[in-house]
Write an enzyme that holds these catalytic residues in place. Sequence first.
Site, PDB file in Angstrom:
ATOM      1  N   SER A 276      -0.559  -7.136  -0.428  1.00  0.00           N
ATOM      2  CA  SER A 276      -1.921  -7.568  -0.099  1.00  0.00           C
ATOM      3  C   SER A 276      -2.900  -6.883  -1.041  1.00  0.00           C
ATOM      4  CB  SER A 276      -2.273  -7.163   1.331  1.00  0.00           C
ATOM      5  OG  SER A 276      -2.550  -5.775   1.387  1.00  0.00           O
ATOM      6  N   ASP A 277      -4.068  -7.460  -1.246  1.00  0.00           N
ATOM      7  CA  ASP A 277      -5.102  -6.699  -1.933  1.00  0.00           C
ATOM      8  C   ASP A 277      -5.540  -5.571  -0.989  1.00  0.00           C
ATOM      9  OD1 ASP A 277      -6.935  -5.723  -3.703  1.00  0.00           O
ATOM     10  OD2 ASP A 277      -7.787  -7.666  -4.206  1.00  0.00           O
ATOM     11  N   ALA A 278      -6.235  -4.593  -1.549  1.00  0.00           N
ATOM     12  CA  ALA A 278      -6.550  -3.384  -0.789  1.00  0.00           C
ATOM     13  C   ALA A 278      -7.303  -3.728   0.488  1.00  0.00           C
ATOM     14  CB  ALA A 278      -7.366  -2.435  -1.647  1.00  0.00           C
ATOM     15  N   ALA A 280      -6.834  -5.978   2.608  1.00  0.00           N
ATOM     16  CA  ALA A 280      -7.016  -7.399   2.935  1.00  0.00           C
ATOM     17  C   ALA A 280      -6.374  -7.767   4.273  1.00  0.00           C
ATOM     18  CB  ALA A 280      -6.470  -8.284   1.819  1.00  0.00           C
TER      19      ALA A 280
END
Length: 731
Positions: A276-278, A280
Amino acid sequence: MENRIDALLEKMTLAEKVGQLTSWSASIFGAFDMGALIQQLVDGAISIEEFESLPRDYHEQEIRDGLVGSLGGAPDVDTLLKLQRIAVEESRLGIPILFGFDVIHGFRTIFPIPLAEACSWEPDLARRTAAVAAKEASAAGLNWTYAPMVDIARDPRWGRISEGAGEDKFLGSVFAAARVEGFQGDLSSDESVLACVKHYAAYGAAVGGRDYNTVDMSLPLLHDVYLPPFEVAARAGAATFMSAFNDLNGVPCTANPYLLDTVLRGRFGFRGFVVSDANAVGELVVHGFSANLREASRMALQAGVEMDMSHGYYRENLPLAVADGSLPGKDLDEAVRRVLRVKFRLGLFERPYRTDAAKAERTLLASAHVDLAREAARRSMVLLKNEGAVLPLAKELRRVAVVGPLADDAADLLGAWAGVGKPEDCVSVLAGMCAAAGVATEILHAPGCKVLGDDTSGFADAIRAAELSDVVVAVVGESKDMSGEGGSRIDLGLPGVQEELVRTLVGTGKPVVVVLVNGRPLAFPWIKEHAAAIVEAWQPGIQGGPAVADVLFGAYNPSGRLAATFPYSVGQVPVHYDHPMTGRPAAATRFSSKYIDGPTEPLYPFGYGLGYTEFTYADLRVDRVEVPADGKVAVEVDLTNVGPVFGEEVVQLYVSDLVGSRVRPVKELKGFHKAALMPGETRCVRFDLEIAALGHHDEALRYLVEPGEFRITVGPDSQRGLQATIRVVAG
Ligand code: BGC
């Protein structure tokens, strides 16, 4: 490998499994409950100074307990080796850790921002700079980069346009593959790092160019324009992907089974894992898409996000979801399997350490890397205007005024996400000009103003320097934190009083060469009209100064071409060359697709750029006019360097599908070739155009190459060229 993974899975506890799906952060200070600390900071309970001076905790005990699959950040090599030793030698199962970091355009040797590098139209250059970045990052103990960023960006208000290859899917796809190959090689070497293709997907289409904003688009558009670079990167063997922050048509990308499962795994054949993006996963709750963190974690995992980059959402919540029966254990096992497979694929179990302090010391900023930074920077610059051939500057000039707030500035040359690059590694434009100027040439300097603010008190010194000089070089633009993540802008003009400074300098009557240092396309119609010359230098990295001097004094003949359209005004945005055909194209009549208070045409089109020589195009020919949908056509053109010096030209091939079952773009880039010719030389440039590449997706997302007429245009940019027509017949 699968047997070894099975054997490990059998031995793993639930906590150890979830540990493999967890990416912790060590980049700021590594405290375990970072979420709580950030909240304290937001609430003012601790100051930023206190926050930053907190002791660093790299989660040694959690690593020993097998609870950490990956760690983000770039502490020193000894720390990373120590942590890897704990994982491999002291944890129960000895599973090595992935150490990830944003190595976007260099690790310590900082190259031009990716948008700039795309303007070289040389994928091999991107492959080489990515390989050097991987070499440095791996020497420093890392084994995973959160790059390349392959988001198509048609909106320069969005600050992250700087991190990708610009507006075009074809150019973007070629650069995506090159960067994946550069970072990973075949993954057999200790100098490779895993790539992480991001941000999946359509993050660049955030409404209004506002970062993290919603995205709403038709699925054919998604598949025709925004997904191709991701597909190419997946097929190039990228080991990991990163899910984007935004929602796409109402479903956040981090819990989007259509994107992650149906398309990425099903259509593109991706076999790695998705991180995941940070934060997210937690943001699924803020999106109002999941009721709580337990649900968010389960939804993200089941959609196909195997690893959570955060402060421990999966770690806290997936065991609860398994316990309450909402998450079947086999789904968890499959995710762990995918993460372990990537670790095996990298050879991390066999060679977990890969480096030592001495290797780091001799690799970072090695002289060959610095040389490549200069080469990459000058190849990325775009000459936008050169009236009266004011450039290249004559060697016998008496005085040159090098002015503007970015002339004597090192740090801003780095751009956003500049690895562990340091301002002291950078050579400023002023220093580069001083080093390159002839012995008889004096360089005068005055900043004139700051990048931001309305203080004009420095103008007088800049004017004096200009008046004493034969030519003025005005280095203006944006500071590095004006683009990149969270760097959306509402205005695309030069910030502060910089344009006023340029106007005042032009008012002296001296020829003004404007050098732009910036992270996005800008709108500067007055400057286009009145400056003698304009060089788009972008954020060129540590060797920006010498590279600018190479271009200005003619040691290098600029060959860059714009990878994104420059708007005339922010009001035209989004403005890109491949827009769909309208029923009323801009014309002299009022009721056509245009503006009443300004031009419809952009300031500079996609593909545009000049050099110090000139090229002519002649005799465009195709080897057949009728071609089956599964065939190909050879397209040839004669290119001649009719100017006085050696130069490089980017020959661009565009195709227009004249009639389609859906409205088609006015044209699309389908090929390019960078050719280097001596003065007077003529070269036949040939493209083998695959007709299968000319299709598009229909409503049912079938990829169709429709019979009918297609116009081929070959020329120096997206607006000019010679034309030929072919007829595609059913294959
Ligand atoms: C960015 C990513 C980056 C990640 C880790 C996020 O805020 O969107 O591009 O890779 O942070 O640093």
